[in-house]
Write an enzyme that holds these catalytic residues in place. Structure first.
Site, PDB file in Angstrom:
ATOM      1  N   ARG A 166      39.548  47.036  39.634  1.00  0.00           N
ATOM      2  CA  ARG A 166      39.045  46.530  41.136  1.00  0.00           C
ATOM      3  C   ARG A 166      39.409  47.146  42.045  1.00  0.00           C
ATOM      4  O   ARG A 166      39.167  47.519  43.526  1.00  0.00           O
ATOM      5  CB  ARG A 166      39.543  45.443  41.709  1.00  0.00           C
ATOM      6  CG  ARG A 166      38.745  44.512  39.857  1.00  0.00           C
ATOM      7  CD  ARG A 166      39.438  42.961  40.234  1.00  0.00           C
ATOM      8  NE  ARG A 166      39.513  42.111  39.000  1.00  0.00           N
ATOM      9  CZ  ARG A 166      39.220  42.125  37.744  1.00  0.00           C
ATOM     10  NH1 ARG A 166      40.492  42.250  36.861  1.00  0.00           N
ATOM     11  NH2 ARG A 166      39.035  41.280  36.847  1.00  0.00           N
TER      12      ARG A 166
ATOM     13  N   ASP B 128      43.396  41.311  46.860  1.00  0.00           N
ATOM     14  CA  ASP B 128      44.865  41.003  46.965  1.00  0.00           C
ATOM     15  C   ASP B 128      44.829  42.074  47.790  1.00  0.00           C
ATOM     16  O   ASP B 128      45.224  41.344  48.933  1.00  0.00           O
ATOM     17  CB  ASP B 128      46.041  41.315  45.812  1.00  0.00           C
ATOM     18  CG  ASP B 128      45.305  40.709  44.570  1.00  0.00           C
ATOM     19  OD1 ASP B 128      46.818  39.417  45.115  1.00  0.00           O
ATOM     20  OD2 ASP B 128      45.692  41.436  44.054  1.00  0.00           O
TER      21      ASP B 128
ATOM     22  N   HIS C 148      45.352  40.129  40.976  1.00  0.00           N
ATOM     23  CA  HIS C 148      43.650  40.108  40.509  1.00  0.00           C
ATOM     24  C   HIS C 148      43.556  41.115  39.610  1.00  0.00           C
ATOM     25  O   HIS C 148      42.934  42.701  40.668  1.00  0.00           O
ATOM     26  CB  HIS C 148      42.858  39.387  41.600  1.00  0.00           C
ATOM     27  CG  HIS C 148      41.612  39.401  40.759  1.00  0.00           C
ATOM     28  ND1 HIS C 148      41.158  38.593  39.925  1.00  0.00           N
ATOM     29  CD2 HIS C 148      40.448  40.151  41.513  1.00  0.00           C
ATOM     30  CE1 HIS C 148      40.135  38.731  39.590  1.00  0.00           C
ATOM     31  NE2 HIS C 148      39.207  39.550  40.321  1.00  0.00           N
TER      32      HIS C 148
ATOM     33  N   ARG D  89      40.353  31.106  33.232  1.00  0.00           N
ATOM     34  CA  ARG D  89      40.054  32.164  32.162  1.00  0.00           C
ATOM     35  C   ARG D  89      40.794  32.154  30.429  1.00  0.00           C
ATOM     36  O   ARG D  89      40.695  31.933  29.366  1.00  0.00           O
ATOM     37  CB  ARG D  89      39.364  33.715  31.886  1.00  0.00           C
ATOM     38  CG  ARG D  89      38.234  34.451  32.663  1.00  0.00           C
ATOM     39  CD  ARG D  89      38.451  35.614  33.275  1.00  0.00           C
ATOM     40  NE  ARG D  89      37.190  35.822  33.880  1.00  0.00           N
ATOM     41  CZ  ARG D  89      36.773  36.508  35.106  1.00  0.00           C
ATOM     42  NH1 ARG D  89      37.811  37.606  35.019  1.00  0.00           N
ATOM     43  NH2 ARG D  89      35.451  36.764  35.050  1.00  0.00           N
TER      44      ARG D  89
ATOM     45  N   ASP E  38      41.310  34.134  36.911  1.00  0.00           N
ATOM     46  CA  ASP E  38      42.423  35.056  35.964  1.00  0.00           C
ATOM     47  C   ASP E  38      42.928  33.615  34.613  1.00  0.00           C
ATOM     48  O   ASP E  38      42.814  33.264  33.887  1.00  0.00           O
ATOM     49  CB  ASP E  38      42.877  35.456  35.458  1.00  0.00           C
ATOM     50  CG  ASP E  38      42.490  36.354  36.740  1.00  0.00           C
ATOM     51  OD1 ASP E  38      41.965  37.560  36.928  1.00  0.00           O
ATOM     52  OD2 ASP E  38      42.045  36.362  38.373  1.00  0.00           O
TER      53      ASP E  38
HETATM   54  P1  NAD Z   1      26.632  42.132  44.895  1.00  0.00           P
HETATM   55  O1  NAD Z   1      26.317  43.557  45.735  1.00  0.00           O
HETATM   56  O2  NAD Z   1      25.843  41.166  44.228  1.00  0.00           O
HETATM   57  O3  NAD Z   1      26.647  41.640  47.075  1.00  0.00           O
HETATM   58  C1  NAD Z   1      27.442  42.089  47.826  1.00  0.00           C
HETATM   59  C2  NAD Z   1      26.576  41.824  49.084  1.00  0.00           C
HETATM   60  O4  NAD Z   1      28.189  42.110  50.325  1.00  0.00           O
HETATM   61  C3  NAD Z   1      25.592  42.306  49.066  1.00  0.00           C
HETATM   62  O5  NAD Z   1      24.578  41.696  49.983  1.00  0.00           O
HETATM   63  C4  NAD Z   1      25.592  43.697  50.768  1.00  0.00           C
HETATM   64  O6  NAD Z   1      24.222  43.278  51.420  1.00  0.00           O
HETATM   65  C5  NAD Z   1      26.671  42.578  50.804  1.00  0.00           C
HETATM   66  N1  NAD Z   1      27.204  43.826  52.307  1.00  0.00           N
HETATM   67  C6  NAD Z   1      27.772  44.555  51.854  1.00  0.00           C
HETATM   68  N2  NAD Z   1      28.825  45.199  53.246  1.00  0.00           N
HETATM   69  C7  NAD Z   1      28.341  43.940  54.465  1.00  0.00           C
HETATM   70  C8  NAD Z   1      28.784  44.330  55.369  1.00  0.00           C
HETATM   71  N3  NAD Z   1      29.516  45.126  56.053  1.00  0.00           N
HETATM   72  N4  NAD Z   1      28.671  42.545  56.199  1.00  0.00           N
HETATM   73  C9  NAD Z   1      28.115  42.123  55.809  1.00  0.00           C
HETATM   74  N5  NAD Z   1      27.965  41.445  54.187  1.00  0.00           N
HETATM   75  C10 NAD Z   1      27.788  42.914  53.255  1.00  0.00           C
HETATM   76  O7  NAD Z   1      27.791  41.499  45.200  1.00  0.00           O
HETATM   77  P2  NAD Z   1      28.782  40.787  43.966  1.00  0.00           P
HETATM   78  O8  NAD Z   1      28.541  40.469  42.491  1.00  0.00           O
HETATM   79  O9  NAD Z   1      28.546  39.230  44.746  1.00  0.00           O
HETATM   80  O10 NAD Z   1      30.648  41.032  44.437  1.00  0.00           O
HETATM   81  C11 NAD Z   1      31.127  41.196  45.561  1.00  0.00           C
HETATM   82  C12 NAD Z   1      32.186  41.146  45.627  1.00  0.00           C
HETATM   83  O11 NAD Z   1      33.152  40.337  44.715  1.00  0.00           O
HETATM   84  C13 NAD Z   1      32.721  42.256  45.143  1.00  0.00           C
HETATM   85  O12 NAD Z   1      33.517  43.666  45.592  1.00  0.00           O
HETATM   86  C14 NAD Z   1      33.372  41.854  43.491  1.00  0.00           C
HETATM   87  O13 NAD Z   1      33.967  43.006  43.025  1.00  0.00           O
HETATM   88  C15 NAD Z   1      33.746  40.556  43.963  1.00  0.00           C
HETATM   89  N6  NAD Z   1      34.627  39.400  42.863  1.00  0.00           N
HETATM   90  C16 NAD Z   1      35.474  39.232  42.790  1.00  0.00           C
HETATM   91  C17 NAD Z   1      35.496  38.284  42.225  1.00  0.00           C
HETATM   92  C18 NAD Z   1      37.191  37.732  42.223  1.00  0.00           C
HETATM   93  O14 NAD Z   1      37.868  36.633  40.596  1.00  0.00           O
HETATM   94  N7  NAD Z   1      37.899  37.881  43.281  1.00  0.00           N
HETATM   95  C19 NAD Z   1      35.199  38.247  40.681  1.00  0.00           C
HETATM   96  C20 NAD Z   1      33.957  38.625  40.723  1.00  0.00           C
HETATM   97  C21 NAD Z   1      33.530  39.073  41.964  1.00  0.00           C
END
Ligand code: NAD
Length: 314
Positions: A85, A120, A172, A148, A145
């Site tokens: 991450r 974070d 995380h 999980r 987490d």
């Molecule tokens: P994804 O690629 O499917 O979606 C991300 C979206 O963000 C895309 O549609 C993209 O067009 C949009 N985007 C990018 N830059 C942008 C901006 N400046 N303004 C507006 N929109 C913008 O990815 P995802 O699988 O949905 O993952 C998204 C994020 O969530 C990632 O950083 C991933 O690591 C994180 N995530 C976090 C957790 C958690 O527990 N916190 C769990 C899963 C995923």
């Protein structure tokens, strides 16, 4: 409750879908740099409206965030197979800074809930950039987490995961820790539960270590197998939204920028925190073992180092 989700990809749309089915919001606004995607997701979700409590769903640009009680940020690059991450840091920090200034131009009285990774560090970016108080900017932290870990213990011990009370604290990410010293099953400390359990073929407390290792590796495995994780985080975030909408004063391991723990000042990480309609209400005192406390300090230091790498560039 009116929510906006910035980032209408896998995670953003899963949060919208879970929140819609649970009936906890009146309005969902999906915003994405790819406006077509936001509009398409909104249309698709709307067609489920006759099967849920009726809600308003919009897709489009930043003007939609005006008036939202909570703005959830899921925009940014997702992890590629094998990527940590923290490796997403530089690109996602500048995306986050930009998004937060767009949101603040239109809505100065919202709660910011950060989900993009590294969650974070990006919570710190959102807190700094927004100027909002620390109890109104927080990350989903280790809520996923923790879920999980509870699920994995429950599956191993053949229990309902809702009867397993165990928390993942800290980052995380790879330095997160399981708080075994406070974990319990229906009030029985997990170590006593383990001693008395007669489950065949169970290596006892070694199993706990293995359960936590598989909890930590879960995201890597899911990303390897299906490209991204979305359903678990969709439900975890919809639970946070449910707590805020219902002013439930629930204990969640969200990530917030702390100011009360020695050696861990102005660093965001997750510990059990009481959440209600105004955001974070209270941080619970840490009653963990000395060894776990040392690991928590180490986890906070890793987050701080990552913040130091980007703090002058946002
Ligand atoms: P994804 O690629 O499917 O979606 C991300 C979206 O963000 C895309 O549609 C993209 O067009 C949009 N985007 C990018 N830059 C942008 C901006 N400046 N303004 C507006 N929109 C913008 O990815 P995802 O699988 O949905 O993952 C998204 C994020 O969530 C990632 O950083 C991933 O690591 C994180 N995530 C976090 C957790 C958690 O527990 N916190 C769990 C899963 C995923």
């Amino acid at each position: 409750m009116n929510i906006s989700i910035v980032g209408a990809g896998m995670v953003g749309s899963s949060i919208a879908y879970a929140s819609m089915i649970k009936g906890i919001v009146n309005e969902i606004n999906l915003v994405d740099i790819n406006k077509e995607l936001a509009e398409g997701q909104a249309m698709d979700l709307k067609h489920g409206n006759p099967y849920t409590r009726p809600i308003v769903i919009n897709g489009g640009g930043y003007d939609l965030v005006t008036g939202s009680d909570i703005v959830i940020v899921t925009a940014g690059k997702p992890q590629k197979p094998g990527e940590t991450r923290l490796q997403l840091l530089e690109s996602n920090a500048s995306i986050m800074a930009n998004i937060v200034s767009e949101v603040m131009k239109r809505n100065k009285d919202t709660i910011l809930l950060i989900v993009s990774n590294p969650v974070d560090v990006l919570t710190w970016v959102a807190w700094k950039k927004s100027g909002l108080p620390r109890d109104r900017v927080f990350g989903s932290g280790t809520t996923l987490d923790t879920a999980r870990l509870r699920q994995n213990i429950a599956q191993h011990c053949k229990l309902d995961p809702r009867s397993v009370h165990a928390y993942v604290l800290g980052e995380h990410g790879d330095s997160e820790i399981a708080s075994w010293s406070t974990a319990n099953i229906g009030g029985t400390p997990i170590k006593s539960y383990c001693k008395e359990c007669k489950k065949e073929d169970c290596p006892g407390q070694i199993a706990l270590k293995e359960i936590f290792e598989s909890t930590k590796k879960a995201a890597y495995q899911i990303i390897q197998k299906k490209g991204s994780t979305c359903f678990g985080i969709g439900l975890a975030v919809s639970r946070i939204l449910e707590v805020i909408a219902g002013n439930q004063h629930s204990v969640l391991t969200v990530s917030t920028v702390h100011n009360k723990f020695d050696k861990m000042i102005n660093i965001p990480f997750s510990v059990p925190s009481v959440v209600g309609s105004r955001g974070i209400e209270r941080i619970l005192p840490l009653n963990i073992s000395e060894e776990e406390h040392d690991k928590l300090v180490n986890s906070a230091e890793i987050i701080e180092k990552a913040i130091n790498k980007i703090k002058n560039s946002i």
